[in-house]
Design a protein around this motif. Sequence first.
Motif, mmCIF file in Angstrom:
data_model
loop_
_atom_site.group_PDB
_atom_site.id
_atom_site.type_symbol
_atom_site.label_atom_id
_atom_site.label_comp_id
_atom_site.label_asym_id
_atom_site.label_seq_id
_atom_site.Cartn_x
_atom_site.Cartn_y
_atom_site.Cartn_z
ATOM 1 N N THR A 10 -95.466 -88.401 -8.341
ATOM 2 C CA THR A 10 -95.418 -88.907 -6.977
ATOM 3 C C THR A 10 -96.760 -89.558 -6.682
ATOM 4 O O THR A 10 -97.810 -88.939 -6.861
ATOM 5 C CB THR A 10 -95.147 -87.765 -5.975
ATOM 6 O OG1 THR A 10 -93.902 -87.144 -6.325
ATOM 7 C CG2 THR A 10 -95.063 -88.285 -4.557
ATOM 8 N N ILE A 11 -96.717 -90.804 -6.262
ATOM 9 C CA ILE A 11 -97.909 -91.568 -5.927
ATOM 10 C C ILE A 11 -97.771 -92.028 -4.478
ATOM 11 O O ILE A 11 -96.788 -92.695 -4.136
ATOM 12 C CB ILE A 11 -98.066 -92.815 -6.833
ATOM 13 C CG1 ILE A 11 -97.968 -92.457 -8.312
ATOM 14 C CG2 ILE A 11 -99.340 -93.568 -6.513
ATOM 15 C CD1 ILE A 11 -99.132 -91.714 -8.872
ATOM 16 N N ASN A 12 -98.729 -91.664 -3.649
ATOM 17 C CA ASN A 12 -98.695 -92.048 -2.230
ATOM 18 C C ASN A 12 -97.340 -91.723 -1.584
ATOM 19 O O ASN A 12 -96.815 -92.507 -0.803
ATOM 20 C CB ASN A 12 -99.019 -93.529 -2.052
ATOM 21 C CG ASN A 12 -100.450 -93.862 -2.352
ATOM 22 O OD1 ASN A 12 -101.279 -92.981 -2.557
ATOM 23 N ND2 ASN A 12 -100.773 -95.134 -2.393
ATOM 24 N N GLY A 13 -96.766 -90.607 -1.963
ATOM 25 C CA GLY A 13 -95.491 -90.175 -1.392
ATOM 26 C C GLY A 13 -94.267 -90.835 -2.000
ATOM 27 O O GLY A 13 -93.147 -90.568 -1.574
ATOM 28 N N LEU A 14 -94.454 -91.675 -3.005
ATOM 29 C CA LEU A 14 -93.344 -92.372 -3.662
ATOM 30 C C LEU A 14 -93.068 -91.741 -5.023
ATOM 31 O O LEU A 14 -93.979 -91.583 -5.827
ATOM 32 C CB LEU A 14 -93.671 -93.857 -3.845
ATOM 33 C CG LEU A 14 -93.952 -94.654 -2.572
ATOM 34 C CD1 LEU A 14 -94.493 -96.032 -2.926
ATOM 35 C CD2 LEU A 14 -92.685 -94.756 -1.728
ATOM 36 N N ASP A 15 -91.818 -91.401 -5.278
ATOM 37 C CA ASP A 15 -91.437 -90.818 -6.561
ATOM 38 C C ASP A 15 -91.269 -91.918 -7.601
ATOM 39 O O ASP A 15 -90.676 -92.967 -7.337
ATOM 40 C CB ASP A 15 -90.129 -90.038 -6.436
ATOM 41 C CG ASP A 15 -90.296 -88.776 -5.604
ATOM 42 O OD1 ASP A 15 -91.408 -88.207 -5.597
ATOM 43 O OD2 ASP A 15 -89.320 -88.364 -4.958
ATOM 44 N N LEU A 16 -91.797 -91.653 -8.790
ATOM 45 C CA LEU A 16 -91.679 -92.561 -9.925
ATOM 46 C C LEU A 16 -91.293 -91.757 -11.152
ATOM 47 O O LEU A 16 -91.776 -90.645 -11.342
ATOM 48 C CB LEU A 16 -93.011 -93.264 -10.202
ATOM 49 C CG LEU A 16 -93.604 -94.110 -9.075
ATOM 50 C CD1 LEU A 16 -95.023 -94.513 -9.422
ATOM 51 C CD2 LEU A 16 -92.756 -95.330 -8.831
ATOM 52 N N VAL A 17 -90.432 -92.323 -11.980
ATOM 53 C CA VAL A 17 -90.070 -91.699 -13.252
ATOM 54 C C VAL A 17 -90.173 -92.766 -14.333
ATOM 55 O O VAL A 17 -89.552 -93.830 -14.232
ATOM 56 C CB VAL A 17 -88.644 -91.104 -13.224
ATOM 57 C CG1 VAL A 17 -88.314 -90.465 -14.569
ATOM 58 C CG2 VAL A 17 -88.496 -90.097 -12.093
ATOM 59 N N PHE A 18 -90.965 -92.457 -15.342
ATOM 60 C CA PHE A 18 -91.165 -93.369 -16.458
ATOM 61 C C PHE A 18 -90.555 -92.786 -17.720
ATOM 62 O O PHE A 18 -90.545 -91.573 -17.910
ATOM 63 C CB PHE A 18 -92.665 -93.608 -16.680
ATOM 64 C CG PHE A 18 -93.325 -94.314 -15.536
ATOM 65 C CD1 PHE A 18 -93.297 -95.686 -15.445
ATOM 66 C CD2 PHE A 18 -93.963 -93.595 -14.541
ATOM 67 C CE1 PHE A 18 -93.896 -96.345 -14.385
ATOM 68 C CE2 PHE A 18 -94.568 -94.236 -13.471
ATOM 69 C CZ PHE A 18 -94.533 -95.616 -13.395
ATOM 70 N N GLU A 19 -90.077 -93.665 -18.581
ATOM 71 C CA GLU A 19 -89.538 -93.281 -19.880
ATOM 72 C C GLU A 19 -90.274 -94.077 -20.970
ATOM 73 O O GLU A 19 -89.734 -95.030 -21.530
ATOM 74 C CB GLU A 19 -88.036 -93.544 -19.932
ATOM 75 C CG GLU A 19 -87.258 -92.707 -18.947
ATOM 76 C CD GLU A 19 -85.771 -93.006 -18.923
ATOM 77 O OE1 GLU A 19 -85.012 -92.062 -18.735
ATOM 78 O OE2 GLU A 19 -85.377 -94.180 -19.090
ATOM 79 N N PRO A 20 -91.522 -93.694 -21.241
ATOM 80 C CA PRO A 20 -92.291 -94.429 -22.245
ATOM 81 C C PRO A 20 -91.702 -94.244 -23.642
ATOM 82 O O PRO A 20 -91.043 -93.243 -23.927
ATOM 83 C CB PRO A 20 -93.686 -93.824 -22.143
ATOM 84 C CG PRO A 20 -93.496 -92.484 -21.542
ATOM 85 C CD PRO A 20 -92.265 -92.572 -20.685
ATOM 86 N N ASN A 21 -91.957 -95.230 -24.470
ATOM 87 C CA ASN A 21 -91.503 -95.166 -25.860
ATOM 88 C C ASN A 21 -92.529 -95.892 -26.719
ATOM 89 O O ASN A 21 -93.357 -96.658 -26.218
ATOM 90 C CB ASN A 21 -90.100 -95.761 -26.012
ATOM 91 C CG ASN A 21 -90.047 -97.202 -25.548
ATOM 92 O OD1 ASN A 21 -90.583 -98.091 -26.194
ATOM 93 N ND2 ASN A 21 -89.405 -97.425 -24.398
ATOM 94 N N ILE A 22 -92.483 -95.651 -27.991
ATOM 95 C CA ILE A 22 -93.489 -96.184 -28.904
ATOM 96 C C ILE A 22 -93.467 -97.713 -28.946
ATOM 97 O O ILE A 22 -94.518 -98.353 -29.034
ATOM 98 C CB ILE A 22 -93.357 -95.571 -30.329
ATOM 99 C CG1 ILE A 22 -94.600 -95.864 -31.160
ATOM 100 C CG2 ILE A 22 -92.117 -96.049 -31.027
ATOM 101 C CD1 ILE A 22 -95.798 -95.080 -30.752
ATOM 102 N N THR A 23 -92.287 -98.318 -28.838
ATOM 103 C CA THR A 23 -92.197 -99.778 -28.866
ATOM 104 C C THR A 23 -92.915 -100.389 -27.669
ATOM 105 O O THR A 23 -93.714 -101.314 -27.824
ATOM 106 C CB THR A 23 -90.721 -100.219 -28.892
ATOM 107 O OG1 THR A 23 -90.092 -99.653 -30.054
ATOM 108 C CG2 THR A 23 -90.586 -101.726 -28.931
ATOM 109 N N ALA A 24 -92.643 -99.882 -26.475
ATOM 110 C CA ALA A 24 -93.288 -100.392 -25.269
ATOM 111 C C ALA A 24 -94.788 -100.114 -25.296
ATOM 112 O O ALA A 24 -95.594 -100.967 -24.909
ATOM 113 C CB ALA A 24 -92.643 -99.778 -24.025
ATOM 114 N N PHE A 25 -95.167 -98.925 -25.755
ATOM 115 C CA PHE A 25 -96.585 -98.560 -25.842
ATOM 116 C C PHE A 25 -97.330 -99.499 -26.785
ATOM 117 O O PHE A 25 -98.406 -100.002 -26.455
ATOM 118 C CB PHE A 25 -96.718 -97.104 -26.315
ATOM 119 C CG PHE A 25 -98.135 -96.627 -26.416
ATOM 120 C CD1 PHE A 25 -98.792 -96.135 -25.302
ATOM 121 C CD2 PHE A 25 -98.812 -96.660 -27.620
ATOM 122 C CE1 PHE A 25 -100.115 -95.692 -25.387
ATOM 123 C CE2 PHE A 25 -100.121 -96.220 -27.717
ATOM 124 C CZ PHE A 25 -100.774 -95.738 -26.593
#
Length: 88
Positions: A10-25
Amino acid sequence: MSENVKIAMTINGLDLVFEPNITAFNKFTNEMMPDNKVAPATNYLRRIITKDTKENLEKILALPGGALKLTGAVNEKYSPELEIEIKN
């Protein structure tokens, strides 16, 4: 590191969900240049955000420094610590 990683925050009251992967990284890492850091960070975050929280991400990206700070937080959680021992 498993490819089924979800990082919720949660950033500044906003929920975020990330799905990082090796390709994107790896793509993010390869796009980084000494004079170009914000665009690769922004693109990386947009690649790994879940559809449900994408609108919230855009609000954070509009803030000065938002992309770089958020990328640092995601990668700190995603990228494993390595124990490196140099042997001569």
